[in-house]
Each structure stands twice: as structure tokens, then as C-alpha cells.
Design a protein around this motif. Sequence first.
Motif, short mmCIF file in Angstrom:
data_model
loop_
_atom_site.label_atom_id
_atom_site.label_comp_id
_atom_site.label_asym_id
_atom_site.label_seq_id
_atom_site.Cartn_x
_atom_site.Cartn_y
_atom_site.Cartn_z
N MET A 133 2.14 5.91 75.17
CA MET A 133 3.06 4.99 74.50
C MET A 133 2.84 3.56 74.99
O MET A 133 2.59 3.32 76.16
CB MET A 133 4.51 5.46 74.68
N GLU A 134 2.91 2.63 74.02
CA GLU A 134 2.69 1.21 74.29
C GLU A 134 4.05 0.51 74.26
O GLU A 134 4.57 0.25 73.18
CB GLU A 134 1.77 0.60 73.23
N GLN A 135 4.60 0.25 75.42
CA GLN A 135 5.94 -0.33 75.49
C GLN A 135 5.87 -1.84 75.41
O GLN A 135 5.39 -2.50 76.33
CB GLN A 135 6.62 0.07 76.80
N TRP A 202 5.50 -9.04 76.20
CA TRP A 202 4.43 -8.34 76.92
C TRP A 202 4.41 -6.88 76.53
O TRP A 202 5.35 -6.39 75.89
CB TRP A 202 4.65 -8.46 78.44
N GLU A 203 3.37 -6.19 76.97
CA GLU A 203 3.26 -4.75 76.71
C GLU A 203 2.67 -4.07 77.93
O GLU A 203 1.83 -4.63 78.62
CB GLU A 203 2.33 -4.51 75.51
N PHE A 204 3.14 -2.86 78.21
CA PHE A 204 2.40 -1.99 79.13
C PHE A 204 2.23 -0.65 78.44
O PHE A 204 3.00 -0.29 77.55
CB PHE A 204 3.10 -1.85 80.49
N GLN A 205 1.20 0.09 78.86
CA GLN A 205 0.95 1.40 78.26
C GLN A 205 1.06 2.48 79.32
O GLN A 205 0.65 2.29 80.47
CB GLN A 205 -0.46 1.45 77.64
N VAL A 206 1.64 3.61 78.92
CA VAL A 206 1.73 4.78 79.79
C VAL A 206 1.02 5.94 79.09
O VAL A 206 1.19 6.15 77.89
CB VAL A 206 3.20 5.15 80.06
N GLY A 207 0.20 6.68 79.86
CA GLY A 207 -0.44 7.85 79.31
C GLY A 207 -1.93 7.88 79.61
O GLY A 207 -2.41 7.03 80.35
N PRO A 208 -2.70 8.78 79.01
CA PRO A 208 -2.16 9.90 78.24
C PRO A 208 -1.41 10.88 79.15
O PRO A 208 -1.89 11.19 80.23
CB PRO A 208 -3.37 10.58 77.62
N SER A 209 -0.27 11.35 78.66
CA SER A 209 0.58 12.26 79.42
C SER A 209 0.83 13.49 78.56
O SER A 209 1.05 13.38 77.36
CB SER A 209 1.93 11.60 79.73
N VAL A 256 -1.12 10.01 69.80
CA VAL A 256 -0.94 11.46 69.85
C VAL A 256 -2.27 12.19 69.68
O VAL A 256 -3.08 11.80 68.83
CB VAL A 256 -0.02 11.91 68.69
N SER A 257 -2.46 13.24 70.46
CA SER A 257 -3.61 14.12 70.21
C SER A 257 -3.29 15.51 70.73
O SER A 257 -2.39 15.70 71.54
CB SER A 257 -4.88 13.60 70.91
N THR A 258 -4.05 16.48 70.21
CA THR A 258 -4.04 17.84 70.76
C THR A 258 -5.46 18.15 71.20
O THR A 258 -6.39 17.41 70.87
CB THR A 258 -3.63 18.87 69.70
N ILE A 323 0.80 4.82 60.19
CA ILE A 323 -0.09 5.54 61.10
C ILE A 323 -1.46 4.88 61.07
O ILE A 323 -2.00 4.62 59.99
CB ILE A 323 -0.27 7.01 60.67
N ARG A 324 -2.00 4.60 62.23
CA ARG A 324 -3.34 4.03 62.30
C ARG A 324 -4.26 5.00 63.01
O ARG A 324 -3.90 5.57 64.05
CB ARG A 324 -3.29 2.70 63.05
N ILE A 325 -5.43 5.21 62.41
CA ILE A 325 -6.49 5.93 63.11
C ILE A 325 -7.39 4.86 63.72
O ILE A 325 -7.96 4.04 62.99
CB ILE A 325 -7.29 6.83 62.14
N PHE A 337 -4.41 9.79 66.99
CA PHE A 337 -3.87 8.84 66.00
C PHE A 337 -2.70 8.09 66.62
O PHE A 337 -2.16 8.50 67.66
CB PHE A 337 -3.47 9.55 64.70
N GLU A 338 -2.32 6.99 65.97
CA GLU A 338 -1.26 6.12 66.49
C GLU A 338 -0.12 6.04 65.47
O GLU A 338 -0.36 5.66 64.32
CB GLU A 338 -1.82 4.72 66.74
N ASP A 339 1.08 6.41 65.88
CA ASP A 339 2.27 6.21 65.05
C ASP A 339 2.88 4.87 65.47
O ASP A 339 3.37 4.72 66.59
CB ASP A 339 3.26 7.36 65.26
P1 ADP Z 1 -3.80 -0.53 70.87
O1 ADP Z 1 -5.21 -0.76 70.48
O2 ADP Z 1 -3.03 0.17 69.80
O3 ADP Z 1 -3.11 -1.78 71.34
P2 ADP Z 1 -3.53 0.37 73.66
O4 ADP Z 1 -4.81 0.22 74.42
O5 ADP Z 1 -2.48 -0.62 73.90
O6 ADP Z 1 -3.88 0.52 72.09
O7 ADP Z 1 -2.88 1.80 73.98
C1 ADP Z 1 -3.58 2.97 73.79
C2 ADP Z 1 -2.70 4.14 74.19
O8 ADP Z 1 -3.32 5.34 73.74
C3 ADP Z 1 -2.47 4.31 75.68
O9 ADP Z 1 -1.11 4.56 75.95
C4 ADP Z 1 -3.29 5.55 76.04
O10 ADP Z 1 -2.71 6.30 77.08
C5 ADP Z 1 -3.22 6.33 74.74
N1 ADP Z 1 -4.29 7.30 74.54
C6 ADP Z 1 -5.61 7.17 74.80
N2 ADP Z 1 -6.28 8.30 74.50
C7 ADP Z 1 -5.35 9.19 74.02
C8 ADP Z 1 -5.41 10.53 73.53
N3 ADP Z 1 -6.56 11.20 73.46
N4 ADP Z 1 -4.25 11.11 73.14
C9 ADP Z 1 -3.09 10.44 73.17
N5 ADP Z 1 -2.98 9.17 73.63
C10 ADP Z 1 -4.09 8.55 74.05
#
Ligand code: ADP
Length: 370
Positions: A133-135, A202-209, A256-258, A323-325, A337-339
Motif C-alpha cells: 500500500m502507498e500511503q 508525501w507518500e510512503f509504501q509498505v509491503g509486499p506483505s 495486489v498479487s497471488t 485499476i492500473r496494470i 495489479f494496482e487498485d
Molecule cells: P507507483 O508506481 O504506483 O507509485 P510505488 O513504487 O509507490 O508504485 O509502490 C509500489 C507498491 O507495490 C509497494 O507498496 C510494493 O510493496 C508493492 N508491490 C511490489 N510488488 C508487489 C507484488 N508482487 N504484489 C503486491 N504488491 C507489490
Amino acid sequence: MSVSKSSLLPKTLRQHYLSLPQGKKCQVTYVWIDGSGEGLRNKTRTLEEEPKGVADIPEWNFDGSSTDQAEGSNSDMFLIPVCMFRDPFTLDPNKLVMCEVLKYNRKPAETNHRHKCNQVMERVKDEHPWFGMEQEYTLLGINGHPYGWPENGFPGPQGPYYCGVGSNCAYGRDIVECHYKACLYAGVKICGTNAEVMPSQWEFQVGPSEGIDMGDHLWMARFLLHRVCEDFGVVASLDPKPMKGNWNGAGCHTNVSTEAMRGEGGLQHIENAIEKLSKRHKEHIFVYDPHGGKDNWRRLTGRHETSSIEEFSAGVANRGSSIRIPRQVGQDKCGYFEDRRPAANCDPYAVTGAIARTCFLDQTENDEEA
Ligand code: ADP
Ligand code: MN
Ligand code: MN
Ligand code: MN
């Protein structure tokens, strides 16, 4: 005055007390989501020794009538520790612990979306769902105006701020750097940060979790953000559209991914999931902000790198779609994919729970849990 009075207390004195030895005892700060579904509360107690894991931290309680979570006559609520972190403020061996809230009858509180999310994640665990998630957030002065903006006016138009550097572009970077380090120390799975399109955003990202970890880690990352901001005397707002007009809003894009999506031929699985999401747009909009879509309505206008709240859309490398691929994923034919719909103030438990339910369980929010 744009910073709080407390932030102006002599901070060097604090260091003396913080470095006093504390014997074998351990301070544990319990963190929970309040009745607003957005706010965080916390309180601290002493344990006789350092807990080795969350199982060593006892249940606790609090007064739910003071957090908009219960009537005064029956106000004791239970705090159930679920995920333990190191405390980056008082340092080892002290802990922070994310908690679920249960009512007097031990049923989940109204804003405890973790409980249901966890049930869904248990049922889909063989798919190994990963989330990232991109907060996005906006720094405000204590006066409620974006931090660093002119008192009576506006900074120059958007353009130079996204990933910008220099005093005229980056507003409040200290917060971002300190928060990043605090997350790493705590054990929050933060994976990056960047300056956003609107100045002081600003933004921070957490994951993949995997599974339930996404919500646990993002909520704790938010707690750390608010706490770091408190030290500096400013406020982190998660409002999805803090400034009206030609200023970008704030989202919480959810990736999101599986296992199947990540492997060879994964694109087909991604497309299947998107097809399912397309049939439940309204339902998802309802859970993607804490006010059933009302907050996001100000943000998802179809402008400023958003899609319209009314319609579902999907596309490769398209930042104007629901949704963006990512382009790379389109090329590799596998990945994630990104919601882009969730608002900055969404509950990550509600968001990841809804996505898992729709894409991997073929259920709606109201279907009976098996
Ligand atoms: P954007 O280009 O949309 O700004 P970011 O680099 O800010 O993308 O964020 C990418 C996010 O995707 C991060 O939170 C990262 O953990 C997550 N991510 C990367 N690979 C996967 C994956 N295989 N499944 C789910 N999330 C993923
Ligand atoms: Mn991003
Ligand atoms: Mn962003
Ligand atoms: Mn994104």
C-alpha cells in the motif's frame, strides 16, 4: 505560529531521562483504532520482563465511552494484542503492540475491521496473497494550513514538487526521513518513500506483505507517522482531498498479487481478478473510505491522476483508471495489479479484506462467513 507549543519544549532535557536504566522491566504501548475508524489511541503499561512475542503480552482494556466506542454505562472494551513492534521512541526492550478491540461481550467493535479481514485471509492463505500500500498524506501546520505554504496564499502551481529537492520544492522532509528510520527500527515493512505532486504532500509504501500483515503494518506505520509529527509539532492529515481546486488529493493505492499472478502466465490471473472487481465497483467504493465513499467523492473526480468514482476502468500504465496494470507487468506477463481507488484515510483491513473476498472467494461483504 505553525508548530505546536509542545514541540518547542527543550528536547535535549528529554534525552537525560530517556537514557536512565530501567532494570528488567519493559514498557509496552498498546495501539488501537478508535470509534472514528481513522483515529489511533494508545496507552502504556509496565511488564515485569521483555515479551518475546505477542503471545507474552496480556489482554488489557480501556474506557470505550471516551473513544466513541461504547456507552458510559457499559464502557469497558478489551484490547487484544495482535502484532508486536520495537518502540523507536523509548528504544529496546520497549514495545509497541497493535491491538484488536472487542466489546464487553467479546464481539468485535464497530470499527474493528481486522476481525473479518483475518477470517478472509485465513481462507485464502493457500493463494499467498501479497499486498503493498502507498500511503499518501499531507503535512499541516498546527493552524490546519498545509505546512510551509504562505499564511495567506498559495505556493506556485504543481509541477516541481513530485520527487523534488530543494527548499522551494520539498516541504518538511525531516518528518519523512525520521518516520522512515522509525519504521525500520520498529520492524514495520516500509519499502520506500517519495515527495508527492502537491507541496507538503508525501507518500510512503509498505509491503509486499502477506495477508493480515498488510493492515497491521500500515496501521503501525500511521501511528509512527503521527507520533513523529508530534515531536516536530506538525500534523499528518490523511484527508483524501485536503485542498480544493487544482491540487492533487491523497490516496492509498493498493497493489495486489497471488502466487499464481506472480508466476509464469500470471497476467491471465490478474485479468480474471480485474473482471471480478469490475462487477463490484460500488461495493468497493463503499469500503474504500471510512464514510462509505463520501470522502473519496471529493477526490475521485477523473482529474489529478484519478478515475471517476462513478465508473470502473482498467488499463496498462493508466493512472486515470480505477485499476492500473504497471507497464513492467504488462511486458513480463506476470506480477501484480494496482487498485488506485482507496482513499488515504481508508482502513487497510477493510480494503484488503474486500479485495481478497471479491477476487479470491467470489463473495460479497454481506455473504455469510462459512
Ligand atoms: P507507483 O508506481 O504506483 O507509485 P510505488 O513504487 O509507490 O508504485 O509502490 C509500489 C507498491 O507495490 C509497494 O507498496 C510494493 O510493496 C508493492 N508491490 C511490489 N510488488 C508487489 C507484488 N508482487 N504484489 C503486491 N504488491 C507489490
Ligand atoms: Mn507510489
Ligand atoms: Mn503517489
Ligand atoms: Mn501508485
